[in-house]
Design a protein around this motif. Structure first.
Motif, PDB file in Angstrom:
ATOM      1  N   VAL A 217       0.841  -1.203   0.000  1.00  0.00           N
ATOM      2  CA  VAL A 217       0.000   0.000   0.000  1.00  0.00           C
ATOM      3  C   VAL A 217       0.874   1.251   0.000  1.00  0.00           C
ATOM      4  N   ARG A 218       1.906   1.242   0.821  1.00  0.00           N
ATOM      5  CA  ARG A 218       2.818   2.393   0.890  1.00  0.00           C
ATOM      6  C   ARG A 218       3.456   2.662  -0.473  1.00  0.00           C
ATOM      7  N   GLY A 219       3.897   1.558  -1.127  1.00  0.00           N
ATOM      8  CA  GLY A 219       4.535   1.715  -2.435  1.00  0.00           C
ATOM      9  C   GLY A 219       3.601   2.293  -3.488  1.00  0.00           C
ATOM     10  N   PHE A 220       2.351   1.782  -3.517  1.00  0.00           N
ATOM     11  CA  PHE A 220       1.405   2.270  -4.523  1.00  0.00           C
ATOM     12  C   PHE A 220       0.938   3.699  -4.225  1.00  0.00           C
ATOM     13  N   ILE A 221       0.853   4.049  -2.953  1.00  0.00           N
ATOM     14  CA  ILE A 221       0.496   5.438  -2.622  1.00  0.00           C
ATOM     15  C   ILE A 221       1.587   6.389  -3.093  1.00  0.00           C
ATOM     16  N   GLN A 222       2.849   5.962  -2.964  1.00  0.00           N
ATOM     17  CA  GLN A 222       3.950   6.785  -3.465  1.00  0.00           C
ATOM     18  C   GLN A 222       3.869   6.947  -4.981  1.00  0.00           C
ATOM     19  N   LEU A 223       3.484   5.819  -5.657  1.00  0.00           N
ATOM     20  CA  LEU A 223       3.343   5.903  -7.111  1.00  0.00           C
ATOM     21  C   LEU A 223       2.176   6.801  -7.510  1.00  0.00           C
ATOM     22  N   LEU A 224       1.093   6.763  -6.709  1.00  0.00           N
ATOM     23  CA  LEU A 224      -0.083   7.588  -7.017  1.00  0.00           C
ATOM     24  C   LEU A 224       0.213   9.083  -6.900  1.00  0.00           C
ATOM     25  N   SER A 225       1.235   9.436  -6.137  1.00  0.00           N
ATOM     26  CA  SER A 225       1.578  10.857  -5.979  1.00  0.00           C
ATOM     27  C   SER A 225       2.316  11.419  -7.192  1.00  0.00           C
ATOM     28  N   ASN A 226       2.663  10.536  -8.128  1.00  0.00           N
ATOM     29  CA  ASN A 226       3.360  10.976  -9.339  1.00  0.00           C
ATOM     30  C   ASN A 226       2.367  11.681 -10.268  1.00  0.00           C
ATOM     31  N   PRO A 227       2.535  12.977 -10.554  1.00  0.00           N
ATOM     32  CA  PRO A 227       1.572  13.712 -11.399  1.00  0.00           C
ATOM     33  C   PRO A 227       1.543  13.216 -12.833  1.00  0.00           C
ATOM     34  N   ALA A 228       2.635  12.558 -13.285  1.00  0.00           N
ATOM     35  CA  ALA A 228       2.697  12.092 -14.669  1.00  0.00           C
ATOM     36  C   ALA A 228       1.982  10.767 -14.881  1.00  0.00           C
ATOM     37  N   LEU A 229       1.438  10.187 -13.812  1.00  0.00           N
ATOM     38  CA  LEU A 229       0.789   8.885 -13.904  1.00  0.00           C
ATOM     39  C   LEU A 229      -0.527   9.015 -14.673  1.00  0.00           C
ATOM     40  N   SER A 230      -0.767   8.076 -15.588  1.00  0.00           N
ATOM     41  CA  SER A 230      -1.995   8.117 -16.392  1.00  0.00           C
ATOM     42  C   SER A 230      -3.207   7.787 -15.532  1.00  0.00           C
ATOM     43  N   GLU A 231      -4.369   8.176 -15.982  1.00  0.00           N
ATOM     44  CA  GLU A 231      -5.598   7.936 -15.241  1.00  0.00           C
ATOM     45  C   GLU A 231      -5.887   6.436 -15.115  1.00  0.00           C
ATOM     46  N   HIS A 232      -5.565   5.710 -16.205  1.00  0.00           N
ATOM     47  CA  HIS A 232      -5.778   4.252 -16.181  1.00  0.00           C
ATOM     48  C   HIS A 232      -4.929   3.593 -15.087  1.00  0.00           C
ATOM     49  N   ARG A 234      -3.628   5.083 -12.525  1.00  0.00           N
ATOM     50  CA  ARG A 234      -4.046   5.603 -11.219  1.00  0.00           C
ATOM     51  C   ARG A 234      -5.213   4.760 -10.665  1.00  0.00           C
ATOM     52  N   LYS A 235      -6.182   4.455 -11.532  1.00  0.00           N
ATOM     53  CA  LYS A 235      -7.314   3.624 -11.104  1.00  0.00           C
ATOM     54  C   LYS A 235      -6.866   2.207 -10.762  1.00  0.00           C
ATOM     55  N   GLU A 236      -5.940   1.673 -11.564  1.00  0.00           N
ATOM     56  CA  GLU A 236      -5.439   0.318 -11.332  1.00  0.00           C
ATOM     57  C   GLU A 236      -4.710   0.230  -9.992  1.00  0.00           C
ATOM     58  N   PHE A 237      -3.841   1.221  -9.732  1.00  0.00           N
ATOM     59  CA  PHE A 237      -3.080   1.239  -8.472  1.00  0.00           C
ATOM     60  C   PHE A 237      -4.004   1.471  -7.276  1.00  0.00           C
ATOM     61  N   SER A 238      -5.033   2.291  -7.479  1.00  0.00           N
ATOM     62  CA  SER A 238      -5.992   2.526  -6.392  1.00  0.00           C
ATOM     63  C   SER A 238      -6.740   1.245  -6.037  1.00  0.00           C
ATOM     64  N   ALA A 239      -7.117   0.478  -7.061  1.00  0.00           N
ATOM     65  CA  ALA A 239      -7.822  -0.787  -6.838  1.00  0.00           C
ATOM     66  C   ALA A 239      -6.932  -1.784  -6.100  1.00  0.00           C
ATOM     67  N   ILE A 240      -5.655  -1.839  -6.504  1.00  0.00           N
ATOM     68  CA  ILE A 240      -4.714  -2.759  -5.827  1.00  0.00           C
ATOM     69  C   ILE A 240      -4.516  -2.348  -4.371  1.00  0.00           C
ATOM     70  N   THR A 241      -4.437  -1.036  -4.142  1.00  0.00           N
ATOM     71  CA  THR A 241      -4.270  -0.533  -2.769  1.00  0.00           C
ATOM     72  C   THR A 241      -5.432  -0.965  -1.886  1.00  0.00           C
ATOM     73  N   LEU A 242      -6.651  -0.836  -2.415  1.00  0.00           N
ATOM     74  CA  LEU A 242      -7.828  -1.249  -1.653  1.00  0.00           C
ATOM     75  C   LEU A 242      -7.823  -2.763  -1.409  1.00  0.00           C
ATOM     76  N   GLU A 243      -7.400  -3.518  -2.425  1.00  0.00           N
ATOM     77  CA  GLU A 243      -7.333  -4.974  -2.277  1.00  0.00           C
ATOM     78  C   GLU A 243      -6.344  -5.372  -1.181  1.00  0.00           C
ATOM     79  N   GLU A 244      -5.200  -4.686  -1.145  1.00  0.00           N
ATOM     80  CA  GLU A 244      -4.192  -5.000  -0.134  1.00  0.00           C
ATOM     81  C   GLU A 244      -4.658  -4.623   1.266  1.00  0.00           C
ATOM     82  N   LEU A 245      -5.416  -3.540   1.360  1.00  0.00           N
ATOM     83  CA  LEU A 245      -5.984  -3.182   2.672  1.00  0.00           C
ATOM     84  C   LEU A 245      -7.007  -4.222   3.108  1.00  0.00           C
ATOM     85  N   ASP A 246      -7.781  -4.729   2.145  1.00  0.00           N
ATOM     86  CA  ASP A 246      -8.735  -5.804   2.446  1.00  0.00           C
ATOM     87  C   ASP A 246      -7.999  -7.071   2.873  1.00  0.00           C
ATOM     88  N   ARG A 247      -6.850  -7.326   2.248  1.00  0.00           N
ATOM     89  CA  ARG A 247      -6.067  -8.507   2.608  1.00  0.00           C
ATOM     90  C   ARG A 247      -5.526  -8.368   4.028  1.00  0.00           C
TER      91      ARG A 247
END
Length: 415
Positions: A217-232, A234-247
């Protein structure tokens, strides 16, 4: 003359409470101690030792020691029972006998509190001293009350060696009781220490298992802070972050369910999907460690087990592999299907520091780890999960040449 058989019988009988004192000493109820010492008291009075011109028994030992360990109520019950039984046996002036016992009763009531606070050595001295006091006062006071002025020199003095033997036996009985009590206290301390150890181990295990998804989760949140990240992305990383929190929540629920175990939900697991998902989850952590993840999936395959726990096991192996490559490297995930044997072999390899023969032999043992700050619980969970899926793990490693896990699992026949 001394009846040796009666004396030996009395000697063995006074140690009778030791048989029951160990298993039941936690029951510190006065009635329990009373019954425990009443039995040898009655038996020794029934089979006395005939010595010189008098009759001697070892009733003083269970009477005194039972009173000291049982407390005030036990003392009164034991002395009352002894007086009653002595009256039943007959041949005695009960009131005179009670008067001769009174000094010992008063002394015991005064010393019980002191005895409870004393150490083992002092208890042995007190028990032997009171036994001697009881024998000296009772027989001589009773003889005086009965008008037998010559009793002291004629019968009591010759019996002094036997009375001293009584005192020694009292010391032996107290020593054995104190040894039993000490062993029981030690056992309780060990049990308590084991309980604390289990609590600390469970706490360490929970912390270890929850840390893995939180690291992702920490790693993907750091990646999400990258302004150059595409919207696709961003959504993919957000979904993985939620999945890992559920895990993480699922892991905590699993440990909480240890107190009330539930039936595990086994299902079909698509290996290509499971390994791809694990690689995706590990990617952020791998990027931070300069590790490249390579997946080699050619044929679809399905196994049977707990999907979340299987993913957890694969992620644990991958995380350990990444940590074994501090200077960067490659992590490979692949599997091959062996249809004749109806199984699949999953291979997870790294180019890290590797392990020696001793480390390999101990791998998977509870709380053994090759890391400076590890707990060994992650590897233990890996082996446990694979065994739960009727699989096996083989680990090949060489120092400086990396490590490879070969996980063999049966194919899901229902797929």
């Amino acid at each position: 003359m001394i009846s040796h058989s009666d004396f030996i019988l009395n000697a063995f009988i006074i140690f009778l409470p030791l048989i029951f004192y160990g298993p039941f000493n936690k029951r510190k109820h006065p009635l329990f101690v009373y019954v425990l010492f009443l039995i040898p008291l009655i038996i020794t009075m029934t089979f006395p030792v005939k010595i010189f011109d008098s009759v001697l028994d070892l009733r003083a030992i269970p009477l005194v020691i039972g009173s000291l360990y049982g407390g005030i109520y036990t003392t009164l019950l034991l002395f009352g029972s002894m007086l009653t039984y002595r009256q039943i046996l007959g041949g005695i002036e009960l009131f005179h006998y009670f008067l001769s016992l009174l000094p010992t009763i008063v002394l015991l009531l005064l010393l019980i509190r002191i005895y409870e606070k004393s150490g083992a050595k002092k208890r042995m001295l007190l028990a032997s001293g009171i036994c001697f006091f009881l024998r000296v006062t009772v027989v001589n006071f009773y003889a005086l009350l009965e008008g037998k002025e010559t009793f002291f020199m004629a019968s009591f003095v010759p019996s002094l060696p036997i009375i001293l033997v009584q005192c020694v036996m009292a010391v032996m009985l107290v020593f054995m009781i104190e040894t039993i009590r000490s062993q029981n206290r030690m056992q309780e301390e060990i049990i308590q220490a084991e309980k604390m150890k289990v609590v600390s181990e469970i706490a360490a295990s929970v912390a270890h298992e929850v840390r893995n998804p939180l690291t992702s989760v920490r790693g993907f949140i750091q990646l999400l802070s990258n302004p150059a990240l595409s919207e696709h992305k961003r959504k993919e990383f957000s979904a993985i972050t939620l999945e890992e929190l559920d895990r993480a929540e699922s892991i905590i629920s699993d440990y909480l369910s240890l107190a009330k175990p539930q039936i595990e939900r086994f299902e079909s697991i698509c290996l290509d999907e499971a390994l791809s998902k694990a690689a995706q989850i590990l990617s952020s952590y791998a990027n931070m460690q300069n590790v490249e993840i390579i997946t080699n999936i050619k044929h679809p395959a399905t196994v049977y087990g707990s999907k979340s726990k299987f993913r957890q096991a694969i992620i644990n192996i991958g995380k350990n592999a990444i940590e074994a490559m501090p200077a960067g490297g490659k992590l490979s995930l692949s599997y091959t299907v062996n249809e004749p044997n109806n199984n699949v072999i999953i291979s997870i390899s790294d180019t890290g520091i590797g392990m020696n023969e001793e480390q390999l032999n101990r791998l998977g043992a509870p709380y053994y780890t090759t890391k400076d700050k590890g707990t060994g619980l992650g590897t233990m969970v890996i082996f446990s999960v694979i065994r739960g899926m009727n699989g096996k793990i083989e680990v090949h490693s060489k120092e400086g040449a990396g490590t490879t896990y070969h996980i063999t699992l049966p194919l899901n026949e229902q797929a």
